[in-house]
Enzyme design. Structure first.
Site, mmCIF file in Angstrom:
data_model
loop_
_atom_site.group_PDB
_atom_site.id
_atom_site.type_symbol
_atom_site.label_atom_id
_atom_site.label_comp_id
_atom_site.label_asym_id
_atom_site.label_seq_id
_atom_site.Cartn_x
_atom_site.Cartn_y
_atom_site.Cartn_z
ATOM 1 N N GLU A 193 28.348 27.634 56.385
ATOM 2 C CA GLU A 193 28.185 27.565 57.853
ATOM 3 C C GLU A 193 27.039 28.853 58.545
ATOM 4 O O GLU A 193 26.261 28.483 59.364
ATOM 5 C CB GLU A 193 29.385 27.610 58.449
ATOM 6 C CG GLU A 193 30.194 27.038 58.647
ATOM 7 C CD GLU A 193 32.276 27.061 58.525
ATOM 8 O OE1 GLU A 193 31.943 28.585 59.648
ATOM 9 O OE2 GLU A 193 33.173 26.860 58.383
ATOM 10 N N ASP A 216 37.751 39.018 44.612
ATOM 11 C CA ASP A 216 38.764 40.289 43.957
ATOM 12 C C ASP A 216 39.628 38.828 43.163
ATOM 13 O O ASP A 216 40.369 38.426 43.578
ATOM 14 C CB ASP A 216 39.644 41.251 44.557
ATOM 15 C CG ASP A 216 40.300 42.010 43.384
ATOM 16 O OD1 ASP A 216 38.798 42.584 42.603
ATOM 17 O OD2 ASP A 216 41.574 42.165 43.488
#
Length: 556
Positions: free
Chosen positions: A270, A211
């Site tokens: 990751e 957002d």
């Protein structure tokens, strides 16, 4: 789960060509009968969305929140609001979606928190200049006694962007006063959000819609901003100058933002190459928006230039070309969208026949500016154009039913902060957030078993209920199912666009993956080439395509 859905699930680059379905939780499906949608309700309806043929879901916020801005005022980024259920309900939803072959991305709201967040409460309890206050943007006021706000910024929702505390300091809120802006120059804020991302990635989410990704960092010194002076100088509307043209507004589009996104990209990687970041970034021109999706930053950015393009062939073609070129220049796919929880639904927007002021929205006082039949016809055609373009597409819940904006909401039912902060001058976004109609004969049109609904549902939505449309071959739902099936089988999202010669300037005509797409945006019928009509936005007879229609053709 069908084999092609399994393949989509196992594709690490799924986001380059996916169709992603946005769910606004409080309006999707209510499982416990309190009139507000929840996670259990979503889970119960997931087979219907899987049958639609989408690849992924995007969930708007379900985090702990006072709900002053529909959940975009977050009080705990790793907690589920009891209004929506529990963390176990979220895990069940995630597991079920994955079983059905759909990935799940969730909203993250980093520009601001709720004023009820523990961070802000600690800041209120601490002294000016403390580490707690440095998490946010507290400043001394101007004037002889600090009685004037630190600068002249205004809130996106209307009114001032600063609120004063009893101790005399002011805090910044680019949105509502209950949504204080975080200080993204503070390393603790950055590291805490890395932990928040890992919390949800550890639970198995497939990515994040971010957002206000064009905000967060504010210019050093928080200088005044004068969009009206700039607008007068270049001859544009001040509302355009505010965020889209000329020098960076001091509260948006700062260069240091890109450092944040490189850090976030490292975090999500990751967890593998298939976890994604999508930016809500209201940035123009498109060449500038492309900076958000460089290879080491976001994977996607919403194409609001496309969403805001008028129903005009020249404008749409220019936007499509600019989008493909701009995103392609950095190796990213275009990400197309027509509706979401913040804008007037495109089944209404394309039927607006007279000017409506920017940001005003649609309500009773300007209802006569809408031609509903025209809007739906154009919306169906626009959807076929969008779904035939290479790249990724986002759908907003209910657009597959052809839902229009709910225009006749009573004033006392409205909830959007912009309605209150402008004294009713702006209708706000409630009209696109009304709970969905599932079964025509059931209480609350199937949204809630008790008949409760947090916003009133228009009576004429009964005819648009999903159960009725499911058995109607000419319904908007059937159109979406057919188009999404053909899009997948023809691999249109992974294709390429070739414009076709010999068509008038009022038409869009192109080829993608062996499919010919023709949309008539003019006033006269358009003669079609020979071939098999695979999908058409509305039925028509003869060899001429009527105005405000689109057709997909397999040439013989």
């Amino acid at each position: 789960m069908t084999p092609d859905r399994l393949l989509a699930r196992d594709d690490p680059a799924w986001w380059r060509h996916a169709v992603i379905y946005q769910i606004y939780p409080r309006s999707f499906a209510d499982g416990d009968g309190d009139g507000i949608g929840d996670l259990a309700g979503i889970t119960s309806r997931l087979p219907s969305i899987s049958e639609l043929g989408v690849d992924a879901l995007w969930l708007s916020p379900f985090f702990t929140s006072p709900q002053n801005d529909g959940g975009y005022d977050v009080a705990d980024y790793v907690g589920v609001d009891p209004l929506f259920g529990s963390i176990e309900d979220f895990d069940a939803l995630l597991d079920r979606a994955h079983e059905l072959g759909m990935r799940v991305i969730i909203d993250i709201v980093p520009n601001h928190s709720s004023d009820q967040h523990a961070w802000f409460q600690a800041a209120l309890a601490a002294a000016p200049g403390s580490p707690e206050r440095d998490r946010y943007l507290f400043r001394e006021g101007r004037g002889e006694n600090g009685e004037l706000a630190p600068n002249n910024w205004t809130s996106t929702f209307g009114g001032p962007a600063w609120s004063r505390l009893p101790d005399g300091q002011w805090y910044l809120h680019i949105f509502d006063s209950t949504q204080p802006d975080l200080n993204w120059r503070n390393e603790r804020v950055r590291s805490d959000f890395h932990d928040i991302l890992r919390f949800w990635l550890d639970r198995g989410v497939d990515g994040f819609r971010v957002d206000v990704a064009h905000g967060m960092i504010k210019a050093e010194g928080l200088p005044d901003y004068h969009p009206h002076e700039f607008a007068d100088r270049i001859g544009v509307d001040p509302s355009v100058a505010l965020t889209k043209e000329g020098p960076n507004p001091p509260y948006m589009l700062q260069r240091e933002l890109h450092e944040i996104w490189r850090e976030w990209r490292t975090v999500v990687e990751e967890y593998g190459p298939d976890r994604v970041l999508c930016a809500e970034a209201w940035v123009e021109p498109l060449t500038r928006l492309a900076d958000w999706v460089r290879p080491d930053e976001m994977h996607q950015a919403f194409n609001f230039s496309y969403l805001e393009a008028p129903w005009d062939a020249r404008a749409l073609r220019a936007t499509i070309d600019s989008s493909i070129a701009a995103f392609g220049s950095v190796g990213a796919p275009s990400t197309w969208v027509l509706s979401n929880h913040d804008v007037v639904r495109h089944a209404t927007r394309f039927g607006i026949t007279s000017a409506v002021a920017p940001g005003e929205g649609i309500g009773p006082r300007n209802a006569d500016s809408v031609d509903a039949a025209l809007g739906l016809a154009r919306a169906r055609a626009a959807t076929l154009v969008m779904l035939s373009l290479p790249g990724s597409s986002y759908l907003y819940q209910g657009e597959e039913l052809g839902l229009p904006e709910a225009i006749d909401l009573p004033d006392d039912a409205r909830r959007d902060p912009s309605w209150f902060r402008t004294g009713g001058e702006r209708y706000g976004r409630d009209g696109c957030r009304v709970p969905l109609p599932w079964e025509a004969a059931d209480p609350a049109l199937g949204f809630s078993p008790t008949g409760a609904a947090w916003l009133p549902q228009p009576e004429d939505w009964r005819a648009l209920a999903r159960d009725l449309q499911s058995v109607d071959e000419l319904s908007t739902l059937s159109l979406y199912r057919s188009a999404l099936s053909a899009r997948r089988s023809r691999e249109l999202g992974a294709g390429s666009l070739e414009w076709l010669d010999g068509y008038p300037a009022t038409a869009l005509a192109f080829r993608n993956s062996g499919l010919t797409v023709i949309a008539n945006l003019g006033r006269d019928p358009l003669e079609l080439p020979e071939g098999t009509r695979l999908v058409s936005s509305n039925p028509f007879a003869g060899t001429a395509l009527p105005p405000d229609h689109c057709v997909w053709i397999l040439e013989d």
